[in-house]
Design an enzyme around this catalytic site. Sequence first.
Site, PDB file in Angstrom:
ATOM      1  N   HIS A 194      41.541  30.072 -20.507  1.00 63.31           N
ATOM      2  CA  HIS A 194      43.107  30.258 -20.446  1.00 63.31           C
ATOM      3  C   HIS A 194      43.448  31.161 -21.750  1.00 63.31           C
ATOM      4  O   HIS A 194      43.139  30.867 -22.744  1.00 63.31           O
ATOM      5  CB  HIS A 194      43.899  29.347 -20.333  1.00 63.31           C
ATOM      6  CG  HIS A 194      45.210  29.402 -19.739  1.00 63.31           C
ATOM      7  ND1 HIS A 194      46.207  29.689 -20.341  1.00 63.31           N
ATOM      8  CD2 HIS A 194      45.440  29.425 -18.172  1.00 63.31           C
ATOM      9  CE1 HIS A 194      47.189  30.075 -19.617  1.00 63.31           C
ATOM     10  NE2 HIS A 194      46.788  29.680 -18.229  1.00 63.31           N
TER      11      HIS A 194
ATOM     12  N   ASP B  97      43.490  26.091 -11.909  1.00 60.38           N
ATOM     13  CA  ASP B  97      42.474  26.562 -10.684  1.00 60.38           C
ATOM     14  C   ASP B  97      41.367  25.694 -10.418  1.00 60.38           C
ATOM     15  O   ASP B  97      40.743  25.693  -9.468  1.00 60.38           O
ATOM     16  CB  ASP B  97      42.240  28.070 -10.570  1.00 60.38           C
ATOM     17  CG  ASP B  97      43.570  28.716 -10.365  1.00 60.38           C
ATOM     18  OD1 ASP B  97      44.258  28.426  -9.593  1.00 60.38           O
ATOM     19  OD2 ASP B  97      43.741  29.799 -11.032  1.00 60.38           O
TER      20      ASP B  97
HETATM   21  N1  ACO Z   1      33.119  31.770 -18.679  1.00 59.21           N
HETATM   22  C1  ACO Z   1      32.420  32.294 -19.882  1.00 59.21           C
HETATM   23  N2  ACO Z   1      33.257  32.752 -20.682  1.00 59.21           N
HETATM   24  C2  ACO Z   1      34.417  32.747 -21.015  1.00 59.21           C
HETATM   25  C3  ACO Z   1      35.119  32.496 -19.792  1.00 59.21           C
HETATM   26  C4  ACO Z   1      34.582  31.900 -18.622  1.00 59.21           C
HETATM   27  N3  ACO Z   1      35.654  31.445 -17.651  1.00 59.21           N
HETATM   28  N4  ACO Z   1      36.553  32.712 -20.076  1.00 59.21           N
HETATM   29  C5  ACO Z   1      36.442  33.268 -21.447  1.00 59.21           C
HETATM   30  N5  ACO Z   1      35.143  33.512 -21.883  1.00 59.21           N
HETATM   31  C6  ACO Z   1      34.649  33.771 -23.144  1.00 59.21           C
HETATM   32  C7  ACO Z   1      34.844  35.436 -23.260  1.00 59.21           C
HETATM   33  O1  ACO Z   1      33.623  36.087 -22.776  1.00 59.21           O
HETATM   34  C8  ACO Z   1      35.373  35.525 -24.564  1.00 59.21           C
HETATM   35  O2  ACO Z   1      34.010  35.630 -25.379  1.00 59.21           O
HETATM   36  P1  ACO Z   1      33.651  36.481 -26.637  1.00 59.21           P
HETATM   37  O3  ACO Z   1      34.812  36.050 -27.643  1.00 59.21           O
HETATM   38  O4  ACO Z   1      32.225  35.833 -27.150  1.00 59.21           O
HETATM   39  O5  ACO Z   1      33.927  37.973 -26.321  1.00 59.21           O
HETATM   40  C9  ACO Z   1      36.126  34.387 -25.165  1.00 59.21           C
HETATM   41  O6  ACO Z   1      35.605  33.536 -24.138  1.00 59.21           O
HETATM   42  C10 ACO Z   1      37.564  34.624 -25.022  1.00 59.21           C
HETATM   43  O7  ACO Z   1      37.725  35.092 -23.764  1.00 59.21           O
HETATM   44  P2  ACO Z   1      38.819  36.322 -23.136  1.00 59.21           P
HETATM   45  O8  ACO Z   1      38.336  36.911 -21.892  1.00 59.21           O
HETATM   46  O9  ACO Z   1      38.926  37.334 -24.203  1.00 59.21           O
HETATM   47  O10 ACO Z   1      40.075  35.472 -23.043  1.00 59.21           O
HETATM   48  P3  ACO Z   1      41.383  36.067 -22.314  1.00 59.21           P
HETATM   49  O11 ACO Z   1      42.615  35.384 -22.764  1.00 59.21           O
HETATM   50  O12 ACO Z   1      41.617  37.662 -22.153  1.00 59.21           O
HETATM   51  O13 ACO Z   1      41.115  35.651 -20.737  1.00 59.21           O
HETATM   52  C11 ACO Z   1      41.002  34.290 -18.750  1.00 59.21           C
HETATM   53  C12 ACO Z   1      41.546  34.436 -20.235  1.00 59.21           C
HETATM   54  C13 ACO Z   1      41.301  35.610 -18.039  1.00 59.21           C
HETATM   55  C14 ACO Z   1      41.509  33.258 -18.058  1.00 59.21           C
HETATM   56  C15 ACO Z   1      39.427  33.946 -18.765  1.00 59.21           C
HETATM   57  O14 ACO Z   1      39.155  32.783 -19.619  1.00 59.21           O
HETATM   58  C16 ACO Z   1      38.650  34.147 -17.612  1.00 59.21           C
HETATM   59  O15 ACO Z   1      38.046  34.951 -17.063  1.00 59.21           O
HETATM   60  N6  ACO Z   1      38.506  32.801 -17.093  1.00 59.21           N
HETATM   61  C17 ACO Z   1      37.993  32.846 -15.682  1.00 59.21           C
HETATM   62  C18 ACO Z   1      38.950  33.101 -14.702  1.00 59.21           C
HETATM   63  C19 ACO Z   1      40.359  32.039 -14.428  1.00 59.21           C
HETATM   64  O16 ACO Z   1      39.647  30.957 -14.192  1.00 59.21           O
HETATM   65  N7  ACO Z   1      41.204  32.718 -14.297  1.00 59.21           N
HETATM   66  C20 ACO Z   1      42.322  31.774 -14.144  1.00 59.21           C
HETATM   67  C21 ACO Z   1      43.335  31.553 -15.113  1.00 59.21           C
HETATM   68  S1  ACO Z   1      44.597  30.469 -15.084  1.00 59.21           S
HETATM   69  C22 ACO Z   1      45.548  31.207 -14.199  1.00 59.21           C
HETATM   70  O17 ACO Z   1      45.935  32.593 -14.058  1.00 59.21           O
HETATM   71  C23 ACO Z   1      46.417  30.596 -13.100  1.00 59.21           C
END
Ligand code: ACO
Length: 417
Positions: free
Chosen positions: A301, A358
């Site tokens: 998140h 979620d």
């Molecule tokens: N699985 C694996 N790796 C992940 C995940 C995941 N679900 N989420 C984040 N990471 C990793 C990224 O690859 C990144 O790694 P790095 O630093 O080595 O590059 C690090 O964790 C930070 O992640 P970001 O994508 O930069 O975080 P951001 O804040 O931009 O994105 C998000 C947040 C979109 C929720 C992301 O965690 C994600 O894609 N999660 C899966 C989708 C999801 O569950 N979305 C629902 C969110 S809640 C809502 O909107 C209701």
Amino acid sequence: MTTAKLMLDGREYELPVVVGSEGEVAVDIRRLRAETHAVTLDSGFANSGSCTSAITFIDGEKGILRYRGYPIEEIATEASFTEVAYLLIYGERPSAEQLDEFNRKLTYHSLIHEDMKNFFSGFPATAHPMAILSAMVASLSSYYPRSAIDNVELNIIRLLSKARTIAAFSYKKSMGQPFMYPQNDLTYTENFLHMMFAVPAENYHISPVMERALNLLLILHADHEQNCSTSTVRMVGSSEANLFASISAGINALWGPLHGGANQKVIEMLTRIRDDGGDYDKYVEKAKDKDDEFRLMGFGHRVYKNFDPRAKILKAAADEVLAEMGKNDPLLDIAKNLERIALEDEYFVERRLYPNVDFYSGILYRAMGIPTNMFTVMFALGRLPGWIAHWREMRNDPKGRIYRPRQIYTGSTLRHW
Ligand code: ACO
């Protein structure tokens, strides 16, 4: 702390500091460009406050979520969804009379114009219900066109009530079943279950367990400050687009798998893991592999770097509701095992990735008999009061301006045709 200092090109500038009611600190850069000619660059707006807001407070480090000051844990067990909607939109808990009146209005504005029923026949049977919902909500503005202030309050009621009817009708359309009209003797949540699951041929019994689960799910989704869809609603509304058009844009923003669309993706992921023999380690490894597009859906998140309090509540509710309904869902066990393995894994620990709202919501929707492609529609129904509250707060702000970010241009410099 009242000012911050910025050194730019050998000159020092003083920037005011704004402190929120929970002590959050922001450097106010509203005069930055006028005074320095520079702008800030913050892709994904991870460090930018786009507004001040008195609706929802989140402390992502501590896992705190409050609506209008009330902790989500208290609201989740003690309130009804319409009471929460009132609280979010109007700022205070309703008195018993105010709540009665609010519920009465929601009941008496639940029908959609009969002509709108024709729209449903224009969609293919395979249409995603989010496409139908966003199109139909935008279409409401053609039936209730006046968006002048005197009509806005009524349009808020219409939207809250009719979106529920549209959502249920889109499900009926996908099933090829006749639409079930709302009934005025039912509550907001009961009416939704009736329109979704009743059929003309038999009496439909509304299960109190289902009704409670629905109430909980809607409340937990009701607001989450400046997320992607809410910012979209504010962005579109800032051009003075009408309420229905602004919310329709928010519905589309919610649809994406990185936002509300994740609830559908979680169930698809858990099913894939089950069908693949339940090899959790394999999927945790895939999620960590930067060359693999697979992500653990429902994990991570932007704001929470601790447990999402909504996920905690839903995990406990999933156990309870399934037990009360006498159901056993193998996907719940897969989800719990996946969570356990991920939370012990260095990759997830280092990045502070925890289950989000979620991760467990889909298990509950499944138990209620709601099909997977309707999950994000359920999220949208829950989020409506939050979107409306933000739209209203923005429009009532005398200092509000159209949203219009800057950019840093990186294209070709002048060349001649
Ligand atoms: N699985 C694996 N790796 C992940 C995940 C995941 N679900 N989420 C984040 N990471 C990793 C990224 O690859 C990144 O790694 P790095 O630093 O080595 O590059 C690090 O964790 C930070 O992640 P970001 O994508 O930069 O975080 P951001 O804040 O931009 O994105 C998000 C947040 C979109 C929720 C992301 O965690 C994600 O894609 N999660 C899966 C989708 C999801 O569950 N979305 C629902 C969110 S809640 C809502 O909107 C209701």
